[in-house]
Design an enzyme around this catalytic site. Structure first.
Site, PDB file in Angstrom:
ATOM      1  N   SER A  32       9.039  -3.335  -5.272  1.00  0.00           N
ATOM      2  CA  SER A  32       9.187  -1.944  -4.839  1.00  0.00           C
ATOM      3  C   SER A  32       7.923  -1.135  -5.119  1.00  0.00           C
ATOM      4  O   SER A  32       7.145  -1.446  -6.025  1.00  0.00           O
ATOM      5  CB  SER A  32      10.367  -1.282  -5.564  1.00  0.00           C
ATOM      6  OG  SER A  32      11.560  -1.990  -5.333  1.00  0.00           O
ATOM      7  N   GLN A  33       7.763  -0.059  -4.349  1.00  0.00           N
ATOM      8  CA  GLN A  33       6.660   0.885  -4.556  1.00  0.00           C
ATOM      9  C   GLN A  33       6.770   1.463  -5.972  1.00  0.00           C
ATOM     10  O   GLN A  33       7.874   1.815  -6.403  1.00  0.00           O
ATOM     11  CB  GLN A  33       6.807   1.997  -3.519  1.00  0.00           C
ATOM     12  CG  GLN A  33       5.714   3.023  -3.552  1.00  0.00           C
ATOM     13  CD  GLN A  33       5.948   4.140  -2.540  1.00  0.00           C
ATOM     14  OE1 GLN A  33       6.709   3.979  -1.590  1.00  0.00           O
ATOM     15  NE2 GLN A  33       5.295   5.255  -2.751  1.00  0.00           N
TER      16      GLN A  33
END
Ligand code: SAH
Length: 213
Positions: free
Chosen positions: A64-65
């Site tokens: 994930s970012q």
């Protein structure tokens, strides 16, 4: 397995960027400042490790970012010694962040290759969650109830079986919606058979799928 001054410097800058984007929980920022994100990505992508972007990992999944990790973790409101269930081990990065915050982490992944990858990497760099290969929709009834549950894949609706594995007073953070976009949803279990929900903006995650792969 190196964490050089260059990596540390890039990481500090990333944390400052995330803070500017609105994350203000210092426990979350400090934890993320300690986890060497570049070690969780394929070596050909290390130059991207400290950009605020999601990135491909094995099995067509993503790490994930960083902003999204920070946002979900802040909303989860983790305290030291909390028993936390994570659905979607992926690279193992989110699990490492939770461990840095003092949580006892139980993490489930439906892809064997990712489960094995994280199980190999994390202990080498000092993180020891409990790893499980299986369908996170089932949760971990043997280890329930949990203080906190974090789902790092997109659910099409609130996974009720997982809500039932939360302690009364416990919290769950889950992106709920379509394949295209989801609403970050906080669930607070107010008492044994009751919960309330609140919505916290839209995000895009890989889908939460049933069964093992
Ligand atoms: N937390 C991860 C993010 C991984 S992306 C990290 O820090 O890198 C989401 C992950 O959820 C993927 O690895 C995907 O395979 C997994 N996933 C999707 N549905 C699942 C399910 N039902 N049970 C367990 N894991 C699931």
């Amino acid at each position: 397995m190196e964490d050089t001054y260059l990596h540390k410097g890039l990481r500090k800058k990333l944390i400052e960027d995330i803070q500017l984007k609105g994350i203000n929980d210092h426990k979350v920022l400090d934890a993320m400042n300690k986890v060497p994100r570049h070690l969780f990505m394929d070596s050909s992508f290390v130059h991207f490790a400290y950009k605020d972007q999601a990135f491909p990992i094995a099995a067509n999944q993503t790490i994930s970012q960083p902003y999204t990790v920070a946002f979900q973790t802040q909303l989860l409101d983790v305290s030291k010694n909390h028993k936390v269930l994570e659905v979607g081990t992926g690279s193992g990065y989110q699990a490492a962040v939770l461990i840095e915050m003092g949580a006892q982490v139980f993490t489930v992944e439906r892809y064997k290759i990712l489960n094995v990858g994280a199980q190999t990497l994390l202990p080498k760099i000092g993180y020891k969650p409990h790893f499980f290969y299986g369908d996170g929709y089932e949760g971990l009834p043997t280890y329930a109830p949990f203080d906190r549950i974090i789902i790092t894949a997109a659910a099409s609706s609130i996974p009720e079986k997982l809500v039932s594995q939360l302690k009364a007073g416990g919290k769950m953070v889950v992106p709920v919606g379509s394949r295209v976009s989801q609403i970050m949803t906080l669930i607070i279990k107010t008492e044994e058979n009751n919960y309330k929900t609140s919505e916290h903006g839209s995000f895009v995650f890989v889908p939460m799928l049933k069964g093992k792969a």
